[in-house]
Write a protein that holds these residues in place. Structure first.
Motif, mmCIF file in Angstrom:
data_model
loop_
_atom_site.group_PDB
_atom_site.id
_atom_site.type_symbol
_atom_site.label_atom_id
_atom_site.label_comp_id
_atom_site.label_asym_id
_atom_site.label_seq_id
_atom_site.Cartn_x
_atom_site.Cartn_y
_atom_site.Cartn_z
ATOM 1 N N LYS A 64 12.184 -5.416 -3.131
ATOM 2 C CA LYS A 64 12.998 -6.295 -2.289
ATOM 3 C C LYS A 64 12.255 -7.588 -1.945
ATOM 4 O O LYS A 64 12.790 -8.676 -2.108
ATOM 5 N N SER A 65 11.013 -7.436 -1.482
ATOM 6 C CA SER A 65 10.244 -8.633 -1.114
ATOM 7 C C SER A 65 10.023 -9.524 -2.329
ATOM 8 O O SER A 65 10.136 -10.751 -2.238
ATOM 9 N N SER A 66 9.747 -8.905 -3.459
ATOM 10 C CA SER A 66 9.526 -9.675 -4.684
ATOM 11 C C SER A 66 10.791 -10.438 -5.069
ATOM 12 O O SER A 66 10.726 -11.577 -5.540
ATOM 13 N N GLY A 74 4.260 -6.188 6.194
ATOM 14 C CA GLY A 74 3.539 -6.618 4.996
ATOM 15 C C GLY A 74 4.372 -7.371 3.971
ATOM 16 O O GLY A 74 3.921 -7.606 2.854
ATOM 17 N N ASP A 75 5.596 -7.760 4.355
ATOM 18 C CA ASP A 75 6.460 -8.387 3.347
ATOM 19 C C ASP A 75 5.958 -9.755 2.889
ATOM 20 O O ASP A 75 6.240 -10.188 1.775
ATOM 21 N N ARG A 76 5.204 -10.418 3.757
ATOM 22 C CA ARG A 76 4.688 -11.750 3.399
ATOM 23 C C ARG A 76 3.776 -11.715 2.189
ATOM 24 O O ARG A 76 3.641 -12.721 1.493
ATOM 25 N N LEU A 112 17.824 -11.944 4.227
ATOM 26 C CA LEU A 112 17.387 -10.870 5.107
ATOM 27 C C LEU A 112 16.924 -9.695 4.256
ATOM 28 O O LEU A 112 17.653 -9.226 3.384
ATOM 29 N N GLU A 113 15.696 -9.257 4.497
ATOM 30 C CA GLU A 113 15.209 -8.049 3.818
ATOM 31 C C GLU A 113 15.162 -6.919 4.831
ATOM 32 O O GLU A 113 14.553 -7.054 5.887
ATOM 33 N N THR A 114 15.817 -5.808 4.528
ATOM 34 C CA THR A 114 15.782 -4.688 5.470
ATOM 35 C C THR A 114 15.171 -3.451 4.823
ATOM 36 O O THR A 114 15.223 -3.287 3.611
HETATM 37 MG MG MG Z 1 9.224 -5.422 1.334
#
Ligand code: MG
Ligand code: GDP
Lengths: 144, 320
Positions: free
Chosen positions: B61-63, B97-99, B146-148
């Motif tokens: 998701k973050s990627s 840690g998504d950053r 938005l990432e959930t």
């Molecule tokens: Mg993530």
């Protein structure tokens, strides 16, 4: 229900690839109820300060093993000043020789530096104590 | 915070100052002046559609958020991102840690990334997520991502927040089956099979298409497209961007957006109401049932009635 949570950016500037120490600290801070923004390896001072601003953290904690502490801490402090974000506390850990610790602290380039092996509880305690005086509005705490 | 100070921060927000965006988000998260802040913010936001990216941990998701950010930056759009990770239910602390995956955009002034802990709120999103997105919008970031956290059932919560729900799955895992079980099929506007560089992606896509066939008719208004991506190799991102654009154009042109916004408002209102009720009990919670319990009542339904009677002062209906 109002609750101000302590937010800490844990950053790993420089070229070395060891983030075990940073991760141990991150976990200890989380277990103490803080929100830890972990931004990963190889961060430049610019990236660290920008992330700290966006995340509105109370504290930046840098783990430095590369020996670049004498350039990185002053640079981060400078950038914080440029952004009018000097209320963000800057602390660090890693392999920093005793005499450099003294220089950095004396010149105000960091609020606190912890040598390897410092119990994590000590770091948690330091942050909590420093921020106690900070609520509800950020007050510029003077260095003692 | 004094009224004047808050007004100053709000003014600075409308001048698109990053520090104001950050400070006001914290205030809303900490519930310091949240209602007043949001009243002002709402007057300057609400037009942007929110793209919600959800799915199990580790699917990328973050990627994908990072890849989409790149895509929208190429188009000259300013991107606001809220990334939610779970808080510890025991300490309230969190590691966000998504950053790590979004570092390339950290110093881009036209991107603003904010990490959030769920802070005890169930459902994979934080209590104030909707507010945070609107602050980002008012602060000049028109493209909202938005990432959930993907945590089974509760993904349904994302409908309250996102206009475009993107469900991310991986090939060669039981994700597809899990997704049906969790009721995700019903909330997805777009499916993404990420890590298409790994074996089994096409097959996964076919499985999803087949499930959509079975669902056909009764289900969603618009059949969700299934897009293959590899965030790692930057493949399929253009297609994903186009799928999002297609869905958003559909929302606007069909008037569906109005219905969605109404549902969102209903859910958000209900959510605030729940919170208000809960806050009535904060602190008082152990005591109220305690004195009722002392009477020796053991039936929870009877207790509910008694608590309810206390709360409403014995009245069952609202007086006008
Ligand atoms: Mg993530
Ligand atoms: N092979 C492959 N790995 C990927 C892809 N996208 C993400 N990953 C990896 O999957 C892991 C989790 O990614 P992340 O974006 O943090 O997932 P999240 O937990 O869903 O946000 C990381 O190690 C990524 O490098 C992809 O398209 N292909």
């Amino acid at each position: 229900m109002s609750q101000s949570r302590i937010r800490v950016l844990v950053g790993k500037p420089g070229l070395d690839g060891h983030d075990r120490g940073a991760k141990v600290i991150a976990r200890a801070l989380r277990d103490a109820g803080m929100e830890v923004i972990y931004s990963g390896l190889h961060q430049t001072p610019e990236q660290i300060v920008e992330a700290a601003i966006q995340e509105d953290v109370d504290v930046i904690g840098l783990s430095i093993l590369s020996g670049a502490h004498l350039t990185i801490f002053p640079r981060v402090k400078d950038l914080l000043r440029e952004q009018e974000a000097e209320d963000i506390l800057l602390i660090g850990g890693g392999t920093i020789p005793e005499e450099d610790v003294e220089v950095l602290l004396r010149q105000g380039f960091a609020e606190a530096l912890f040598t390897p092996g410092t119990p994590t509880g000590e770091i948690v305690g330091w942050i909590k104590q420093r921020l106690e005086t900070k609520e509800p509005e950020p007050v510029r705490a003077k260095d003692e | 915070m004094s009224r004047d100070e808050m007004d100053e921060w709000l003014e600075r927000l409308l001048r698109h100052e990053r520090r104001a965006v950050a400070k006001l988000i914290s205030r809303v998260e900490d519930d310091r002046g949240r209602e007043e802040i949001m009243r002002s913010v709402r007057a300057h936001s609400g037009k942007s559609l929110v793209i919600g990216i959800t799915g199990p941990p580790g699917v990328g998701k973050s990627s994908l958020v990072e890849a989409l950010t790149h895509y929208y930056r190429e188009k000259g759009e300013r991107v606001g991102i809220a990334a939610v990770d779970p808080s510890s239910p025991y300490t309230g602390g969190a590691i966000l840690g998504d950053r790590i995956r979004m570092q390339a955009h950290t110093t881009d002034r036209d991107v603003f990334i904010r990490s959030m802990g769920t802070r005890g709120h169930l459902g994979g999103v934080a209590r104030s997520t909707a507010d945070v997105l609107r602050i980002l919008e008012a602060g000049g970031y028109g493209r909202l991502l938005l990432e959930t956290v993907g945590v089974g059932q509760s993904e349904i919560e994302i409908m309250r927040l996102a206009d475009t729900v993107v469900v991310v799955l991986n090939p060669g895992t039981g994700d597809g089956i899990q997704a049906i079980k969790a009721g995700i099929m019903e909330v997805a506007d777009i499916f993404v099979v990420n890590k298409s560089d790994m074996p089994g992606a096409e097959r996964m896509k076919n499985d999803i298409e087949m499930m959509l066939d079975l669902n056909g008719g009764a289900g969603p208004v618009r059949r969700p497209p299934v897009v293959l991506t590899s965030a790692l190799q930057a493949a399929g991102i253009q297609e994903l961007g186009e799928a999002i654009a297609g869905q958003q154009a559909f929302l606007r042109e069909s008037g569906q957006i109005k219905i969605r916004r109404q549902v969102q408002l209903q859910r958000e209102t209900w959510h605030c109401l729940e919170e208000k009720v809960r806050s009535l009990f904060d602190g008082a919670w152990p005591q109220i049932p305690q004195d009722l319990l002392e009477v020796g009542e053991r039936d929870p339904f009877v207790l509910v009635e008694k608590v309810w009677a206390k709360m409403t002062g014995g009245r069952d209906d609202y007086e006008r």
